[in-house]
Design an enzyme around this catalytic site. Structure first.
Site, PDB file in Angstrom:
ATOM      1  N   HIS A 198       0.817  -1.222   0.000  1.00 42.06           N
ATOM      2  CA  HIS A 198       0.000   0.000   0.000  1.00 42.06           C
ATOM      3  C   HIS A 198       0.846   1.265   0.000  1.00 42.06           C
ATOM      4  O   HIS A 198       0.329   2.357  -0.210  1.00 42.06           O
ATOM      5  CB  HIS A 198      -0.926   0.001   1.216  1.00 42.06           C
ATOM      6  CG  HIS A 198      -2.031  -1.013   1.094  1.00 42.06           C
ATOM      7  ND1 HIS A 198      -3.311  -0.679   0.736  1.00 42.06           N
ATOM      8  CD2 HIS A 198      -2.023  -2.354   1.233  1.00 42.06           C
ATOM      9  CE1 HIS A 198      -4.054  -1.776   0.681  1.00 42.06           C
ATOM     10  NE2 HIS A 198      -3.290  -2.812   0.984  1.00 42.06           N
ATOM     11  N   ASP A 240       3.629   9.366  -0.711  1.00 40.27           N
ATOM     12  CA  ASP A 240       2.401   8.656  -0.350  1.00 40.27           C
ATOM     13  C   ASP A 240       2.135   7.565  -1.375  1.00 40.27           C
ATOM     14  O   ASP A 240       2.243   7.813  -2.581  1.00 40.27           O
ATOM     15  CB  ASP A 240       1.223   9.654  -0.367  1.00 40.27           C
ATOM     16  CG  ASP A 240       0.225   9.377   0.736  1.00 40.27           C
ATOM     17  OD1 ASP A 240       0.072   8.209   1.111  1.00 40.27           O
ATOM     18  OD2 ASP A 240      -0.405  10.337   1.211  1.00 40.27           O
TER      19      ASP A 240
HETATM   20  C1  GDG Z   1      -2.078   3.866   3.365  1.00 35.52           C
HETATM   21  C2  GDG Z   1      -1.041   4.523   2.428  1.00 35.52           C
HETATM   22  C3  GDG Z   1      -2.747   4.500   0.602  1.00 35.52           C
HETATM   23  C4  GDG Z   1      -8.251  10.141   8.174  1.00 35.52           C
HETATM   24  N1  GDG Z   1      -8.651  10.883   9.225  1.00 35.52           N
HETATM   25  C5  GDG Z   1      -9.878  10.479   9.525  1.00 35.52           C
HETATM   26  C6  GDG Z   1     -10.264   9.475   8.645  1.00 35.52           C
HETATM   27  N2  GDG Z   1      -9.242   9.280   7.827  1.00 35.52           N
HETATM   28  C7  GDG Z   1      -9.256   8.314   6.702  1.00 35.52           C
HETATM   29  C8  GDG Z   1      -9.332   9.018   5.373  1.00 35.52           C
HETATM   30  C9  GDG Z   1      -8.790   7.953   4.449  1.00 35.52           C
HETATM   31  C10 GDG Z   1      -7.784   7.225   5.328  1.00 35.52           C
HETATM   32  O1  GDG Z   1      -8.069   7.562   6.685  1.00 35.52           O
HETATM   33  C11 GDG Z   1      -6.374   7.684   5.034  1.00 35.52           C
HETATM   34  O2  GDG Z   1      -5.983   7.082   3.848  1.00 35.52           O
HETATM   35  P1  GDG Z   1      -4.724   7.596   3.001  1.00 35.52           P
HETATM   36  O3  GDG Z   1      -4.727   6.874   1.723  1.00 35.52           O
HETATM   37  O4  GDG Z   1      -4.828   9.078   2.828  1.00 35.52           O
HETATM   38  O5  GDG Z   1      -3.434   7.326   3.871  1.00 35.52           O
HETATM   39  P2  GDG Z   1      -2.857   6.143   4.835  1.00 35.52           P
HETATM   40  O6  GDG Z   1      -3.650   6.014   6.079  1.00 35.52           O
HETATM   41  O7  GDG Z   1      -1.421   6.514   5.032  1.00 35.52           O
HETATM   42  O8  GDG Z   1      -2.996   4.784   3.984  1.00 35.52           O
HETATM   43  C12 GDG Z   1      -1.751   5.365   1.387  1.00 35.52           C
HETATM   44  C13 GDG Z   1      -3.668   3.732   1.563  1.00 35.52           C
HETATM   45  O9  GDG Z   1      -2.914   2.994   2.536  1.00 35.52           O
HETATM   46  C14 GDG Z   1      -4.561   2.731   0.807  1.00 35.52           C
HETATM   47  O10 GDG Z   1      -3.806   1.860   0.037  1.00 35.52           O
HETATM   48  O11 GDG Z   1      -3.546   5.355  -0.198  1.00 35.52           O
HETATM   49  O12 GDG Z   1      -0.807   5.938   0.491  1.00 35.52           O
HETATM   50  O13 GDG Z   1      -0.123   5.323   3.186  1.00 35.52           O
HETATM   51  O14 GDG Z   1      -9.796   7.025   4.087  1.00 35.52           O
HETATM   52  O15 GDG Z   1     -10.652   9.388   5.123  1.00 35.52           O
HETATM   53  N3  GDG Z   1     -11.456   8.861   8.671  1.00 35.52           N
HETATM   54  C15 GDG Z   1     -12.335   9.268   9.629  1.00 35.52           C
HETATM   55  N4  GDG Z   1     -12.029  10.245  10.530  1.00 35.52           N
HETATM   56  C16 GDG Z   1     -10.825  10.872  10.517  1.00 35.52           C
HETATM   57  O16 GDG Z   1     -10.573  11.749  11.336  1.00 35.52           O
HETATM   58  N5  GDG Z   1     -13.540   8.697   9.686  1.00 35.52           N
END
Ligand code: GDG
Length: 455
Positions: free
Chosen positions: A154, A358
């Site tokens: 990921h 990322d």
């Molecule tokens: C890894 C990889 C890749 C965040 N704050 C809250 C909240 N979130 C949710 C967001 C989003 C998720 O968390 C974060 O996803 P990201 O993709 O931005 O980043 P990582 O957590 O680092 O994820 C990344 C991912 O895996 C999938 O393969 O894209 O690059 O690092 O869904 O909405 N959700 C809620 N409250 C919050 O305060 N409900």
């Protein structure tokens, strides 16, 4: 499709309905196909035994195992999150190479392989997720497992130069070769992986894209992850986000949402917002930044400074620009419920997504899915987010260049409706078509093709 689907991820949603992109995707996929989901229970117990607890999911079964305090430290906080995570995010300087953590990481992988091997069947399709389990296929092969095994990384694949900083870099290709399919987020990641393999003694890149390494053959391919865009859009339209926020009618909203992680470029983002405020003309839009930044991995040293740095920067910007009735940066150091998040994205004029590094970045896709198509907000996206390969119609910025990000904010906040609609349409097409169901389908179809070719 033949055989059971067997998923492995560090955590399983054993304590209630799943939330969060990846877990929801895997849940939907297993609900449709049935099967097994292995992962840690979230419980730390003094002397965990070599057996799984069984938890019934909706149409599938979860098998969970506990970690000991030493395993939590060495495997999860140590090697996975203080070595592999910084390594893959171009921060080899933050690696904490503690003797023993690697051994514990291997111990957990071997223990899980031993426990799983007793339950697996030759026609299972095993899909392993993320850097916690890089050696798991190799360990399963050592247990005699012959089933098709896929992996999805990921996070970014490290550059060859960075990889050399990993004391176990010579083992990495062997870990990869234990899988039949090594899935990555982007073309850029595939290029980095192939560059590493190209120079490797014993490895051969075959014409059909297969890699032969020692006695194994495997494929490296990109499968950009998506979100459940339709569900997210419906969620976003249910609540009035602006009413939740209590904003002044002429106040514009810039939104950032990230786990509090050094890879997300948060401090530079707040500085860029401060620069926008400093340089803005008297009559330019009055914009506030809402930064939602729930804490993660607080036990890991490298995460402890981030919160302080951010609070200092937010304090400085607010000190300079607030007036009696207005605080420009609202910084929330805790998570918000998913439906609130969706509504707030929709209420925002700008999605400010500026990581240094990322794998994909789902926030960029959620922001686009949540917009009102007739009056959409503008996405500002870092050139270093994996999502940039699919989201060229965003305003693309260099997250190290504060001035450029400030100018992008100015451009976004002044963008005419017609241009906003054009850019949003192009972005939304990709986000809705290449959604999470598409991601799962294309990954599993490729696994099926590989296992059919082997039979
Ligand atoms: C890894 C990889 C890749 C965040 N704050 C809250 C909240 N979130 C949710 C967001 C989003 C998720 O968390 C974060 O996803 P990201 O993709 O931005 O980043 P990582 O957590 O680092 O994820 C990344 C991912 O895996 C999938 O393969 O894209 O690059 O690092 O869904 O909405 N959700 C809620 N409250 C919050 O305060 N409900």
């Amino acid at each position: 499709m033949t055989g059971r689907l067997v998923v492995v991820s560090n955590r399983v949603p054993s304590d209630g309905p799943p939330s969060g992109g990846l877990v929801v995707a895997l849940h939907d996929c297993l609900r449709a196909t049935g099967g097994l989901w292995f992962g840690t229970s979230g419980r730390i117990t003094d002397d965990p035994d070599d057996s799984f607890a069984q938890v019934q999911g909706d149409g599938y079964t979860m098998r969970t195992f506990d970690l000991s305090p030493a395993e939590q430290q060495g495997y999860y906080l140590g090697y996975a999150n203080s070595v592999l995570w910084p390594l893959c995010h171009r921060r080899a300087d933050l690696m904490a190479l503690n003797a023993g953590d690697y051994d514990t990481y291997m111990q957990v992988n071997r223990r899980l392989a031993r426990m799983m091997a007793a339950e697996l069947r030759p026609d299972d399709r095993i899909w392993i997720h993320d850097y916690h389990f890089l050696p798991l296929a190799d360990c399963l092969r050592a247990e005699g497992v012959t089933a098709t095994i896929g992996y999805f990384h990921h996070i970014p694949f490290p550059a060859t130069h960075d990889m050399m900083a990993l004391p176990q870099h010579d083992l990495f290709p062997r870990w990869m070769a234990g899988f039949d399919l090594f899935g990555l987020q982007t073309q850029r990641d595939v290029a980095a992986a192939l560059e590493m393999l190209r120079g490797l003694p014993g490895a051969e890149l075959l014409r059909d894209g297969t890699i032969s390494y020692r006695d194994r053959r495997f494929e490296v391919r990109s499968f950009p992850i998506g979100i459940d865009a339709a569900a997210f859009a419906a969620e976003a339209a249910r609540i009035d986000g602006r009413a939740l926020l209590n904003f002044a009618p002429d106040e514009r909203l810039v939104i950032g949402v990230d786990r509090l992680d050094y890879s997300k470029g948060l401090d530079n983002r707040l500085r860029a917002f401060g620069r926008y405020l400093r340089d803005r003309a008297e009559d330019a839009p009055k914009a506030s930044l809402l930064q939602i930044a729930p804490p993660t991995r607080e036990e890991v040293d490298a995460y402890q400074q981030i919160r302080e740095d951010l609070e200092r920067t937010a304090g400085k910007v607010n000190g300079l620009h607030s007036d009696l009735g207005w605080t420009p940066i609202r910084y929330i150091h805790s998570g918000v419920p998913r439906d609130t998040l969706a509504a707030v994205y929709r209420a925002a004029d700008v999605g400010f997504v500026t990581p240094f590094c990322d794998g994909m970045n789902l926030v960029a896709k959620e922001f686009v899915a949540a917009q009102d198509p007739d009056d959409p907000g503008v996405l500002i996206l870092s050139q270093f987010a994996g999502a940039v390969e699919q989201m060229a119609s965003a305003l693309i910025v260099n997250p190290y260049d504060i001035g450029e990000m400030a100018r992008a904010l100015r451009q976004a906040l002044a963008m005419p409706l017609a241009e906003r609609i054009d850019r949003h349409q192009a972005l939304a097409r990709g986000v809705f078509r290449k959604d999470v169901a598409h991601w799962t389908r294309s990954y599993l179809d490729t696994m099926d093709r590989l296992s059919a070719a082997r039979d």
